[in-house]
Structure formats: C-alpha cells, structure tokens
Design a protein around this motif. Sequence first.
Motif, PDB file in Angstrom:
ATOM      1  N   VAL A 193      -0.675  13.925   4.210  1.00  6.60           N
ATOM      2  CA  VAL A 193       0.259  13.598   5.284  1.00  6.60           C
ATOM      3  C   VAL A 193      -0.020  12.179   5.777  1.00  6.60           C
ATOM      4  O   VAL A 193      -1.179  11.759   5.859  1.00  6.60           O
ATOM      5  CB  VAL A 193       0.122  14.595   6.454  1.00  6.60           C
ATOM      6  CG1 VAL A 193       1.062  14.230   7.593  1.00  6.60           C
ATOM      7  CG2 VAL A 193       0.399  16.011   5.978  1.00  6.60           C
ATOM      8  N   HIS A 194       1.039  11.458   6.109  1.00 12.07           N
ATOM      9  CA  HIS A 194       0.914  10.141   6.738  1.00 12.07           C
ATOM     10  C   HIS A 194       1.410  10.234   8.181  1.00 12.07           C
ATOM     11  O   HIS A 194       2.458  10.833   8.442  1.00 12.07           O
ATOM     12  CB  HIS A 194       1.765   9.105   5.991  1.00 12.07           C
ATOM     13  CG  HIS A 194       1.320   8.851   4.587  1.00 12.07           C
ATOM     14  ND1 HIS A 194       0.439   7.848   4.246  1.00 12.07           N
ATOM     15  CD2 HIS A 194       1.642   9.477   3.434  1.00 12.07           C
ATOM     16  CE1 HIS A 194       0.238   7.856   2.933  1.00 12.07           C
ATOM     17  NE2 HIS A 194       0.968   8.842   2.419  1.00 12.07           N
ATOM     18  N   TYR A 195       0.670   9.616   9.104  1.00 14.82           N
ATOM     19  CA  TYR A 195       1.065   9.567  10.506  1.00 14.82           C
ATOM     20  C   TYR A 195       1.349   8.112  10.896  1.00 14.82           C
ATOM     21  O   TYR A 195       0.580   7.210  10.552  1.00 14.82           O
ATOM     22  CB  TYR A 195      -0.034  10.135  11.408  1.00 14.82           C
ATOM     23  CG  TYR A 195      -0.330  11.594  11.153  1.00 14.82           C
ATOM     24  CD1 TYR A 195       0.544  12.590  11.575  1.00 14.82           C
ATOM     25  CD2 TYR A 195      -1.494  11.976  10.479  1.00 14.82           C
ATOM     26  CE1 TYR A 195       0.277  13.925  11.342  1.00 14.82           C
ATOM     27  CE2 TYR A 195      -1.767  13.321  10.251  1.00 14.82           C
ATOM     28  CZ  TYR A 195      -0.882  14.284  10.683  1.00 14.82           C
ATOM     29  OH  TYR A 195      -1.148  15.621  10.442  1.00 14.82           O
ATOM     30  N   TYR A 196       2.426   7.913  11.654  1.00 13.52           N
ATOM     31  CA  TYR A 196       2.841   6.556  12.009  1.00 13.52           C
ATOM     32  C   TYR A 196       3.128   6.440  13.506  1.00 13.52           C
ATOM     33  O   TYR A 196       3.516   7.408  14.152  1.00 13.52           O
ATOM     34  CB  TYR A 196       4.111   6.169  11.235  1.00 13.52           C
ATOM     35  CG  TYR A 196       3.946   6.141   9.742  1.00 13.52           C
ATOM     36  CD1 TYR A 196       3.395   5.032   9.099  1.00 13.52           C
ATOM     37  CD2 TYR A 196       4.340   7.223   8.965  1.00 13.52           C
ATOM     38  CE1 TYR A 196       3.237   5.010   7.723  1.00 13.52           C
ATOM     39  CE2 TYR A 196       4.194   7.214   7.583  1.00 13.52           C
ATOM     40  CZ  TYR A 196       3.642   6.101   6.967  1.00 13.52           C
ATOM     41  OH  TYR A 196       3.477   6.088   5.606  1.00 13.52           O
ATOM     42  N   ARG A 197       2.963   5.216  14.004  1.00 12.97           N
ATOM     43  CA  ARG A 197       3.370   4.888  15.358  1.00 12.97           C
ATOM     44  C   ARG A 197       4.022   3.514  15.340  1.00 12.97           C
ATOM     45  O   ARG A 197       3.640   2.626  14.576  1.00 12.97           O
ATOM     46  CB  ARG A 197       2.199   4.949  16.347  1.00 12.97           C
ATOM     47  CG  ARG A 197       1.092   3.967  16.122  1.00 12.97           C
ATOM     48  CD  ARG A 197      -0.073   4.225  17.071  1.00 12.97           C
ATOM     49  NE  ARG A 197       0.264   3.933  18.455  1.00 12.97           N
ATOM     50  CZ  ARG A 197       0.212   4.827  19.433  1.00 12.97           C
ATOM     51  NH1 ARG A 197      -0.155   6.079  19.179  1.00 12.97           N
ATOM     52  NH2 ARG A 197       0.515   4.486  20.659  1.00 12.97           N
ATOM     53  N   ALA A 198       5.041   3.366  16.181  1.00 14.41           N
ATOM     54  CA  ALA A 198       5.788   2.112  16.278  1.00 14.41           C
ATOM     55  C   ALA A 198       6.311   1.995  17.705  1.00 14.41           C
ATOM     56  O   ALA A 198       6.069   2.868  18.550  1.00 14.41           O
ATOM     57  CB  ALA A 198       6.936   2.089  15.263  1.00 14.41           C
ATOM     58  N   PRO A 243       0.828  -1.216   0.000  1.00 10.65           N
ATOM     59  CA  PRO A 243       0.000   0.000   0.000  1.00 10.65           C
ATOM     60  C   PRO A 243       0.857   1.259   0.000  1.00 10.65           C
ATOM     61  O   PRO A 243       1.975   1.273   0.525  1.00 10.65           O
ATOM     62  CB  PRO A 243      -0.805  -0.127   1.296  1.00 10.65           C
ATOM     63  CG  PRO A 243      -0.747  -1.572   1.652  1.00 10.65           C
ATOM     64  CD  PRO A 243       0.576  -2.071   1.164  1.00 10.65           C
ATOM     65  N   HIS A 244       0.326   2.307  -0.605  1.00 11.33           N
ATOM     66  CA  HIS A 244       1.008   3.602  -0.604  1.00 11.33           C
ATOM     67  C   HIS A 244       1.245   4.051   0.831  1.00 11.33           C
ATOM     68  O   HIS A 244       0.344   4.015   1.657  1.00 11.33           O
ATOM     69  CB  HIS A 244       0.140   4.626  -1.330  1.00 11.33           C
ATOM     70  CG  HIS A 244       0.630   6.034  -1.207  1.00 11.33           C
ATOM     71  ND1 HIS A 244       1.790   6.470  -1.792  1.00 11.33           N
ATOM     72  CD2 HIS A 244       0.122   7.104  -0.538  1.00 11.33           C
ATOM     73  CE1 HIS A 244       1.968   7.736  -1.511  1.00 11.33           C
ATOM     74  NE2 HIS A 244       0.983   8.158  -0.749  1.00 11.33           N
ATOM     75  N   GLY A 245       2.454   4.449   1.132  1.00 16.54           N
ATOM     76  CA  GLY A 245       2.775   4.915   2.468  1.00 16.54           C
ATOM     77  C   GLY A 245       3.176   3.819   3.427  1.00 16.54           C
ATOM     78  O   GLY A 245       3.420   4.091   4.597  1.00 16.54           O
ATOM     79  N   TYR A 246       3.277   2.582   2.948  1.00 16.45           N
ATOM     80  CA  TYR A 246       3.615   1.469   3.824  1.00 16.45           C
ATOM     81  C   TYR A 246       5.003   1.656   4.448  1.00 16.45           C
ATOM     82  O   TYR A 246       5.957   2.016   3.768  1.00 16.45           O
ATOM     83  CB  TYR A 246       3.589   0.150   3.041  1.00 16.45           C
ATOM     84  CG  TYR A 246       4.129  -1.024   3.823  1.00 16.45           C
ATOM     85  CD1 TYR A 246       3.330  -1.714   4.721  1.00 16.45           C
ATOM     86  CD2 TYR A 246       5.462  -1.410   3.685  1.00 16.45           C
ATOM     87  CE1 TYR A 246       3.838  -2.774   5.455  1.00 16.45           C
ATOM     88  CE2 TYR A 246       5.978  -2.463   4.412  1.00 16.45           C
ATOM     89  CZ  TYR A 246       5.150  -3.141   5.296  1.00 16.45           C
ATOM     90  OH  TYR A 246       5.653  -4.181   6.029  1.00 16.45           O
ATOM     91  N   VAL A 247       5.091   1.417   5.757  1.00 21.35           N
ATOM     92  CA  VAL A 247       6.367   1.432   6.471  1.00 21.35           C
ATOM     93  C   VAL A 247       6.433   0.155   7.295  1.00 21.35           C
ATOM     94  O   VAL A 247       5.581  -0.087   8.154  1.00 21.35           O
ATOM     95  CB  VAL A 247       6.497   2.659   7.398  1.00 21.35           C
ATOM     96  CG1 VAL A 247       7.777   2.563   8.215  1.00 21.35           C
ATOM     97  CG2 VAL A 247       6.486   3.945   6.585  1.00 21.35           C
TER      98      VAL A 247
END
Length: 414
Positions: free
Chosen positions: A124-129, A44-48
């Motif tokens: 914008v993409h927001y991420y949490r890890a 998917p677009h934006g995959y991390v």
Amino acid sequence: MSVRRNLTPWAPAALVTVALLATGCAGQGADASAPRATPTSAAPHGYVEGAQERAEQQSRLVLNDPRTGDSRVLDLITGKVHEVSRTPDTTHLTTDGRFGYLHTTGGTHVLDSGAWMVDHGDHVHYYRARIRDVGRLPGGPGARVRSDAAVTAVTDADGRARTYHRAELEKGRVGSPRTLPGTHAEAVVPYAEHLLSLTDDGKGSATLAVYDREGRRVASPDARCEEPRGDAVTRRGVVLGCADGALLVREADGTFTAEKIPYDGDVPAKQRATAFRHRPGSDTLTAPAGERAVWVLDVTERTWTRVRTNGPVVSANTAGEGSVLIVLETDGALHGYDITTGKQVSRTKPLVTGDLDAGTDGNTGPVIEVDRSRAYLNDLKGKRVYEIDYNDNLRIARTFDLDIEPALMAETGR
C-alpha cells in the motif's frame, strides 16, 4: 482547537506498512517518508506529482456545520485543523477515501482532503498533499457519489447517472461528464474497470447490469434485487442491499457473477439493512436492524448476524476481523459488543451531549468512523471529536476541541 490526550497518544500501526513498502517497493532508492522530487525518466515506483509519500496512513477528518456552512479538515497526524471554504445547507457528507462530497440543495461541493492511499494488493502507498477546493458537481440532495481509481459516478435522485474522470478531480477541476443511458434504481458503482447498476423496472424491483466505462452495457448477470437500498465495495466484491438480504457481485477474468446472501427468514421492512458502514478494506459490514439491533454481514462467510443492543441505536461500525461492534446508543455512550456472542464487553461514559435520535446514521448527527487502529466520534453540541482505541476497551485516546459544531464527518486517507 486543542487536543487532549488520555494516557497513550495515537500511534498508527505503521510497522506492517513499512515492511510492505520495503518488500513491495524495494530498490526504488527513495525514502518513503520524504517528499518526491520532480519526476524523471526513472521516476520512483508510486511517484505522484505534487504529493508526499509516507510510510503510514495519513488520516484526516472532513467536518461540516450545516447551520453556518463552516467546514474544517482535521489532520489526525499533526492534530492541526485547517479552515476551508464554507458550504452551507449541507445535507450529507460522503467520501471515496480522498475527496469529501458535501451534498447541498444546489449541488455537490467537492473538496480534496489531500490524504489518500493506493492499494496495490501486496503493498500500500500512503500520500499527503495540500487541501484544495475542486468545484461543484450537479445533483443536490439524494445524489450518490461512488468512485474507483479512474472514474467517479454521480447518480441523481431521479436515477440519472454521469461519470467523471477522476484524474481531472485530482488535478483540481471537475471536467466534462459522460452521461450513462437509462435510469438507475440505486447508486452506480464503479468496480473492476466497469460500472455496476441496478436498472429500475418501475415496480420496486431492479435487474443487475454491467456497463463499460464508455456507458455500453456489456453484461447482464441473471440477478434481481427487490427494493434495493444501500451498497458497499469490499475486497470480495460489491454488496448491494435487497429486501431479502444482499446481492454480492464479483468479477473474475472478465466475467461478472452475482450471489444472493439471504437473511435467515423473513425480516420486516423496518429491520432491513439499507445503509452499510464498515472499515475500508474490511469484509465485515454493519447496518441498523431496527431500533435496538445492528446487522453484521460477514461477506467472507456469507452470513448475517443480528446483534441486539441495550438501547436505541444512533450509529454503528466495526473494524471487522474479530474486532468489537461499536455502537453509539441514545444514552450518548459507546458500547462494544462481541459479534459472535452478542454480549456487551465494553462501554464508555456518555460522550455525546444533547438529544439523540435513533436511526440518524448517514445524515446530520454523530457517526462512527473506523480505520486500522482507531475509531472517531463527532460530538455536535460539545464541539469536539473523540479518538477511540477500540482494541483497548474503547479507551478515549485523544479529544479534539473545535470551533464549529461538527454535525457531519467523514474520514479520508484510508
């Protein structure tokens, strides 16, 4: 740790972000709030890898008590506090939006806060890890760390600079550095796939130089900066503080230009802007302007405004775009000033306990962090952090009680 709420709980301004994700990343067939699966040939677009993408900002606060070395990460979404490795004798705490850099006498400890954003311009993409220790960078007190999406630059107090691959930091390791040539008067700033530097001439003046990421000088715009101090990256370019105002460096189609934004008249040395604070993504910067005033630099309009305050200034910040100037004064209260008129329009009760000294912004002491909907203030002696709704007369939205004295604080996830 306990959380105390005043009237309305925190509700991030996610509607706009959801709309942007829906339009800018449409057709990806994935729920933006769900964890991503293992990547395939059609990721998917934006995959991390290893991260969860969310539809809203995932703000966290990195906190440190230099006396004990105790460090915490406060998740502002869940309200939970995470205990992380101790880092004693910390003199400064800075961030690039994801990593916390805890500067000590023995080097700079790097902490991955596990919260960040990626700005694609139209969405914008927001991420949490997960939160994790990364390692230690060389360079003790006085070292300055600046980053972009690909490079982290560390400039030592002696002006020597090294760059690190950010991808290595994201994998949880420091990696091998590349040393830049020469000495640098201030922090080397990654910008527009290049590195900006002010080259010291040894006489209090510096010349602007542009390097590629391999360390080769590729441009030398005709620009000088007397007594350089302070820098900030905005959407309209990089701002470098100078004795007579600021230098705005911009890039367009591979060409770098520099434009001076001068003060309106002579400004005494003690009243110059030497350290900028602002909301990431904003083009409005703040800086102390002597004991009882704050500079507001509107990068869009290329104007300086000096806002006089009622009392000595401890820290200041603003969300920009018509928001109030938020100032912590030595009475322990937050004061809101209209930037255009200079009038005080709001004030809290005293929030910060203990003796406060003016001009401590950037070192150990209370600071004001600002994001798109809230501001945060650390109270050392009270062992707490306040969440402030700056759009509602500086209303206290939540209070986070802690088990450490949070003398240092930085917000990530923005």
